[in-house]
Design a protein around this motif. Structure first.
Motif, PDB file in Angstrom:
ATOM      1  N   SER A 172       0.806  -1.225   0.000  1.00 49.70           N
ATOM      2  CA  SER A 172       0.000   0.000   0.000  1.00 49.70           C
ATOM      3  C   SER A 172       0.835   1.269   0.000  1.00 49.70           C
ATOM      4  CB  SER A 172      -0.931   0.024   1.216  1.00 49.70           C
ATOM      5  OG  SER A 172      -1.899  -1.000   1.118  1.00 49.70           O
ATOM      6  N   LEU A 173       2.114   1.158   0.364  1.00 48.84           N
ATOM      7  CA  LEU A 173       2.975   2.333   0.433  1.00 48.84           C
ATOM      8  C   LEU A 173       3.949   2.424  -0.738  1.00 48.84           C
ATOM      9  CD1 LEU A 173       3.861   2.381   4.245  1.00 48.84           C
ATOM     10  CD2 LEU A 173       2.080   3.676   3.046  1.00 48.84           C
ATOM     11  N   ARG A 174       3.879   1.479  -1.678  1.00 54.24           N
ATOM     12  CA  ARG A 174       4.779   1.523  -2.823  1.00 54.24           C
ATOM     13  C   ARG A 174       4.299   2.581  -3.816  1.00 54.24           C
ATOM     14  NH1 ARG A 174       4.881  -4.983  -3.422  1.00 54.24           N
ATOM     15  NH2 ARG A 174       6.151  -5.404  -1.576  1.00 54.24           N
ATOM     16  N   PRO A 175       5.202   3.435  -4.305  1.00 58.37           N
ATOM     17  CA  PRO A 175       4.781   4.463  -5.263  1.00 58.37           C
ATOM     18  C   PRO A 175       4.348   3.863  -6.592  1.00 58.37           C
ATOM     19  CG  PRO A 175       7.169   4.459  -5.002  1.00 58.37           C
ATOM     20  CD  PRO A 175       6.618   3.535  -3.953  1.00 58.37           C
ATOM     21  N   THR A 176       4.988   2.744  -6.993  1.00 63.79           N
ATOM     22  CA  THR A 176       4.623   2.050  -8.226  1.00 63.79           C
ATOM     23  C   THR A 176       4.738   0.551  -7.996  1.00 63.79           C
ATOM     24  OG1 THR A 176       6.909   2.140  -9.028  1.00 63.79           O
ATOM     25  CG2 THR A 176       5.433   3.919  -9.727  1.00 63.79           C
ATOM     26  N   VAL A 177       4.086  -0.215  -8.843  1.00 58.66           N
ATOM     27  CA  VAL A 177       4.188  -1.673  -8.780  1.00 58.66           C
ATOM     28  C   VAL A 177       5.258  -2.114  -9.761  1.00 58.66           C
ATOM     29  CG1 VAL A 177       2.983  -3.848  -9.131  1.00 58.66           C
ATOM     30  CG2 VAL A 177       1.771  -1.907  -8.119  1.00 58.66           C
ATOM     31  N   GLY A 288       2.613  -1.968  14.117  1.00 54.01           N
ATOM     32  CA  GLY A 288       1.309  -1.317  13.983  1.00 54.01           C
ATOM     33  C   GLY A 288       1.171  -0.071  14.833  1.00 54.01           C
ATOM     34  N   VAL A 289       2.265   0.688  14.964  1.00 54.05           N
ATOM     35  CA  VAL A 289       2.273   1.887  15.806  1.00 54.05           C
ATOM     36  C   VAL A 289       2.316   3.131  14.920  1.00 54.05           C
ATOM     37  CG1 VAL A 289       3.516   3.147  17.606  1.00 54.05           C
ATOM     38  CG2 VAL A 289       3.490   0.650  17.622  1.00 54.05           C
ATOM     39  N   PRO A 290       1.427   4.108  15.134  1.00 58.54           N
ATOM     40  CA  PRO A 290       1.475   5.340  14.343  1.00 58.54           C
ATOM     41  C   PRO A 290       2.723   6.155  14.655  1.00 58.54           C
ATOM     42  CG  PRO A 290      -0.211   5.491  16.051  1.00 58.54           C
ATOM     43  CD  PRO A 290       0.279   4.083  16.059  1.00 58.54           C
ATOM     44  N   GLN A 291       3.124   6.969  13.687  1.00 59.35           N
ATOM     45  CA  GLN A 291       4.375   7.714  13.799  1.00 59.35           C
ATOM     46  C   GLN A 291       4.141   9.216  13.682  1.00 59.35           C
ATOM     47  OE1 GLN A 291       7.487   6.009  11.180  1.00 59.35           O
ATOM     48  NE2 GLN A 291       6.057   4.328  10.780  1.00 59.35           N
ATOM     49  N   VAL A 292       5.021   9.975  14.342  1.00 59.83           N
ATOM     50  CA  VAL A 292       5.142  11.410  14.121  1.00 59.83           C
ATOM     51  C   VAL A 292       6.581  11.643  13.691  1.00 59.83           C
ATOM     52  CG1 VAL A 292       5.095  13.712  15.131  1.00 59.83           C
ATOM     53  CG2 VAL A 292       3.343  12.028  15.765  1.00 59.83           C
ATOM     54  N   ILE A 293       6.754  12.273  12.533  1.00 59.95           N
ATOM     55  CA  ILE A 293       8.068  12.330  11.893  1.00 59.95           C
ATOM     56  C   ILE A 293       8.528  13.775  11.771  1.00 59.95           C
ATOM     57  CG2 ILE A 293       9.370  11.694   9.837  1.00 59.95           C
ATOM     58  CD1 ILE A 293       6.859   9.665   9.418  1.00 59.95           C
ATOM     59  N   VAL A 294       9.752  14.029  12.275  1.00 60.23           N
ATOM     60  CA  VAL A 294      10.366  15.350  12.178  1.00 60.23           C
ATOM     61  C   VAL A 294      11.751  15.198  11.547  1.00 60.23           C
ATOM     62  CG1 VAL A 294       9.127  16.206  14.203  1.00 60.23           C
ATOM     63  CG2 VAL A 294      11.391  15.191  14.492  1.00 60.23           C
ATOM     64  N   GLN A 340      -5.542   2.613  13.668  1.00 60.02           N
ATOM     65  CA  GLN A 340      -6.203   1.640  12.789  1.00 60.02           C
ATOM     66  C   GLN A 340      -5.447   1.488  11.469  1.00 60.02           C
ATOM     67  OE1 GLN A 340     -10.110   3.363  12.565  1.00 60.02           O
ATOM     68  NE2 GLN A 340     -10.634   2.782  14.669  1.00 60.02           N
ATOM     69  N   ARG A 341      -5.020   2.606  10.895  1.00 62.64           N
ATOM     70  CA  ARG A 341      -4.291   2.544   9.629  1.00 62.64           C
ATOM     71  C   ARG A 341      -2.926   1.882   9.818  1.00 62.64           C
ATOM     72  NH1 ARG A 341      -6.916   2.609   5.252  1.00 62.64           N
ATOM     73  NH2 ARG A 341      -5.560   3.957   4.018  1.00 62.64           N
ATOM     74  N   ALA A 342      -2.267   2.176  10.941  1.00 62.18           N
ATOM     75  CA  ALA A 342      -0.970   1.562  11.212  1.00 62.18           C
ATOM     76  C   ALA A 342      -1.112   0.053  11.387  1.00 62.18           C
ATOM     77  CB  ALA A 342      -0.350   2.195  12.460  1.00 62.18           C
ATOM     78  N   ARG A 343      -2.153  -0.378  12.078  1.00 59.68           N
ATOM     79  CA  ARG A 343      -2.365  -1.817  12.278  1.00 59.68           C
ATOM     80  C   ARG A 343      -2.700  -2.517  10.969  1.00 59.68           C
ATOM     81  NH1 ARG A 343      -5.747  -1.749  18.034  1.00 59.68           N
ATOM     82  NH2 ARG A 343      -3.886  -1.637  19.385  1.00 59.68           N
ATOM     83  N   ALA A 344      -3.413  -1.831  10.094  1.00 63.98           N
ATOM     84  CA  ALA A 344      -3.719  -2.430   8.789  1.00 63.98           C
ATOM     85  C   ALA A 344      -2.443  -2.653   7.975  1.00 63.98           C
ATOM     86  CB  ALA A 344      -4.690  -1.533   8.025  1.00 63.98           C
ATOM     87  N   LEU A 345      -1.511  -1.717   8.050  1.00 63.10           N
ATOM     88  CA  LEU A 345      -0.236  -1.890   7.354  1.00 63.10           C
ATOM     89  C   LEU A 345       0.566  -3.043   7.966  1.00 63.10           C
ATOM     90  CD1 LEU A 345       0.806   1.837   6.867  1.00 63.10           C
ATOM     91  CD2 LEU A 345       0.246   0.204   5.049  1.00 63.10           C
ATOM     92  N   MET A 349       1.906  -6.375   5.991  1.00 65.38           N
ATOM     93  CA  MET A 349       3.288  -6.865   6.006  1.00 65.38           C
ATOM     94  C   MET A 349       3.349  -8.336   6.405  1.00 65.38           C
ATOM     95  SD  MET A 349       5.181  -3.585   7.770  1.00 65.38           S
ATOM     96  CE  MET A 349       6.810  -4.321   7.842  1.00 65.38           C
ATOM     97  N   ALA A 350       2.491  -8.733   7.336  1.00 61.81           N
ATOM     98  CA  ALA A 350       2.503 -10.112   7.829  1.00 61.81           C
ATOM     99  C   ALA A 350       2.102 -11.118   6.762  1.00 61.81           C
ATOM    100  CB  ALA A 350       1.580 -10.245   9.033  1.00 61.81           C
ATOM    101  N   GLU A 351       1.447 -10.662   5.690  1.00 61.52           N
ATOM    102  CA  GLU A 351       1.020 -11.547   4.612  1.00 61.52           C
ATOM    103  C   GLU A 351       2.104 -11.746   3.552  1.00 61.52           C
ATOM    104  OE1 GLU A 351      -1.866 -13.260   4.452  1.00 61.52           O
ATOM    105  OE2 GLU A 351      -2.203 -12.526   6.490  1.00 61.52           O
ATOM    106  N   LEU A 352       3.185 -10.992   3.626  1.00 57.60           N
ATOM    107  CA  LEU A 352       4.240 -11.106   2.616  1.00 57.60           C
ATOM    108  C   LEU A 352       5.091 -12.349   2.864  1.00 57.60           C
ATOM    109  CD1 LEU A 352       5.370  -7.353   2.440  1.00 57.60           C
ATOM    110  CD2 LEU A 352       3.778  -8.563   0.931  1.00 57.60           C
ATOM    111  N   PRO A 353       5.771 -12.851   1.841  1.00 59.96           N
ATOM    112  CA  PRO A 353       6.592 -14.066   2.007  1.00 59.96           C
ATOM    113  C   PRO A 353       7.670 -13.868   3.067  1.00 59.96           C
ATOM    114  CG  PRO A 353       6.298 -13.541  -0.323  1.00 59.96           C
ATOM    115  CD  PRO A 353       5.759 -12.376   0.437  1.00 59.96           C
ATOM    116  N   PRO A 354       7.855 -14.844   3.954  1.00 65.00           N
ATOM    117  CA  PRO A 354       8.867 -14.714   5.002  1.00 65.00           C
ATOM    118  C   PRO A 354      10.275 -14.882   4.439  1.00 65.00           C
ATOM    119  CG  PRO A 354       7.865 -16.878   5.096  1.00 65.00           C
ATOM    120  CD  PRO A 354       7.098 -16.099   4.056  1.00 65.00           C
TER     121      PRO A 354
END
Length: 367
Positions: A172-177, A288-294, A340-345, A349-354
Motif C-alpha cells: 500500500s505504500l509503494r509508489p509504483t508496482v 502497527g504503531v502510528p508515527q510522528v516524523i520530524v 487503525q491505519r498503522a495496524r492495517a499496514l 506486512m505479515a502476509e508477505l513471504p517470510p
C-alpha cells in the motif's frame, strides 16, 4: 552454500538484513556479513559473523555527518559519493577474501555498490535487498561522480543489475508496482540487553518513544522532542546510543534514556516520534504503531506517503517547534484512525513471504 551479505555502512541496514541472513544460516548455509570497521560490533551483537571490508571508523562517520549538506538533494548526492567511495575501497579486500572463502551468492543493500560489482567480478549471482522504504535512486547522482573509472576498467556501462531484487515495503505504500521485485516480510532485529518489566509491559499513561537513529552524535534533537511532549501526560522513552545518552540522563532524570531493544518496546508504544529513519519506520510499521516524523530530510517522500495513508503525521521544515510537535502527537493520541491505519499496514506486512522463502529463491539462483 556460502552467502556473503554486504548490507551497508551503518547499523540500520545491518539490522534490516539480519532476518534474511539468519534465515539463510538456519537453513544450513554458511553466512558472513561484511561491514566497515564501525559496524563490526553491531554485526557480532546480533549473532552474525562480521568481516571488515574498509577502515572506516565511528569518528570518520561522525565527521561526515557533521559536514553533510543540509539541503536534502545535496545530502543525498554526498551520501551516494561516500557509498561509491566505500565500494572502491572495499573491492580489493573482498576479492582477497574470496580467494579463501568464495561466496556462491552475494547479497547487498540498496546503495552498497560493492555487492553487485563483486558478484560480477566473481561470476556469481547477486541479490539486492532494500533495507527501508526510501528510493535509493536519489543517491545515484553522487555515485555517478565516483564509479565511472572503475566501470570503464571492468568493461561495464553501469553497475550490474541484481539477479534478484527484494522489496520490503508494504504494497500500500509503494509508489509504483514493479513486477521485477520480489516482496519479503520485514522482521525487526537489533542487539538485545537484559529486559526490565517496563520495556515489555505498558504503563497507565500513553507511551511515546523518541529516537533520532544510530548515527547520532548530539542529543539536542532528542531533548527538544522530549520537552515538546512533556505537557501531554505521556510516558516518554528515549532511544539513544550511549555516546549521547549519558548527558541526556542528567538533563532529563525522569525519563528512561539509552539503548532499548525496539523490537520489544515498539508494541507497547502509542506513538513513535522520530527523524524518518528507515529501520525505526519499518519497526513501527511492523508493530502497527502510528508515527510522528520530524527532520526527515532525505526520507521525506517515503514518509509523506505514510502520512498520506493516514498512519503518521509528518512535520515540515517550518513545523519543527515544540508547539507543532506536541500538537501532532496530541492528534495521533486522540484520533483512533491513525492506530487503525498503522495496524492495517502491519497486517499487510505479515502476509508477505517470510525470509525463509527468499532463501529458497536464492538457492535456486545459485544452483
Amino acid at each position: 552454500m556460502r552467502i556473503l551479505f554486504i548490507p551497508g555502512n551503518s547499523p540500520s541496514p545491518i539490522f534490516s538484513h539480519a532476518s534474511l541472513a539468519t534465515a539463510a544460516r538456519n537453513r544450513g548455509h554458511e553466512v558472513i556479513v561484511g561491514g566497515i570497521e564501525w559496524v563490526l560490533p553491531e554485526i557480532a551483537a546480533i549473532g552474525l559473523a562480521p568481516v571488515k571490508i574498509a577502515d572506516i571508523s565511528e569518528a570518520d562517520v561522525a565527521e561526515f555527518m557533521s559536514t553533510a549538506p543540509a539541503d536534502p538533494v545535496e545530502q543525498a548526492k554526498a551520501v551516494g559519493r561516500v557509498y561509491a567511495e566505500i565500494a572502491l575501497q572495499s573491492l580489493d579486500p573482498l576479492l582477497r577474501m574470496a580467494e579463501k572463502w568464495r561466496p556462491d551468492i552475494v547479497v547487498g543493500g540498496s546503495m552498497f555498490y560493492c555487492a553487485p560489482l563483486l558478484a560480477h567480478r566473481l561470476g556469481v549471482p547477486s541479490v539486492r535487498v532494500e533495507w527501508d522504504r526510501v528510493d535509493a535512486a536519489i543517491y545515484a547522482p553522487g555515485a555517478a561522480e565516483v564509479l565511472p573509472p572503475l566501470l570503464t576498467e571492468w568493461g561495464l556501462d553501469e553497475v550490474p543489475a541484481p539477479d534478484l531484487w527484494v522489496d520490503i515495503c508494504p504494497p500500500s505504500l509503494r509508489p509504483t508496482v514493479d513486477p521485477d521485485r520480489q516482496a519479503m516480510r520485514w522482521l525487526p532485529t537489533n542487539p538485545q540487553r537484559p529486559l526490565e518489566p517496563w520495556m515489555y509491559a505498558k504503563g497507565e499513561r500513553p507511551r511515546v518513544y523518541i529516537t533520532a537513529g544510530a548515527r547520532l552524535f548530539s542529543g539536542e534533537s532528542l531533548s527538544h522532542m522530549a520537552r515538546s511532549v512533556s505537557d501531554l501526560g505521556v510516558e516518554v522513552v528515549i532511544g539513544a546510543p550511549e555516546r549521547v545518552a549519558a548527558d541526556l540522563r542528567k538533563e532529563l532524570p525522569d525519563i528512561q534514556v539509552g539503548w532499548v531493544p525496539l523490537d520489544v518496546l515498539a508494541p507497547t508504544c502509542d506513538i513513535i516520534l522520530h527523524h524518518g529513519g528507515g529501520v525505526t519506520d519499518m519497526t513501527a510499521l511492523h508493530a502497527g504503531v502510528p508515527q510522528v516524523i520530524v527532520n526527515q530530510d532525505i526520507a521525506a517522500e517515503a514518509m509523506q506517503r505514510l502520512a498520506d495513508h493516514g498512519a503518521a503525521v509528518m512535520l515540515g521544515a517550518d513545523e519543527q517547534n515544540a508547539e507543532e510537535i506536541a500538537g501532532a502527537c496530541a492528534r495521533v493520541l486522540e484520533d483512533p484512525r491513525y492506530r487503525q491505519r498503522a495496524r492495517a499496514l502491519s497486517a499487510e506486512m505479515a502476509e508477505l513471504p517470510p525470509p525463509a522463502e527468499i532463501v529458497a529463491l536464492m538457492e535456486k539462483l545459485a544452483g
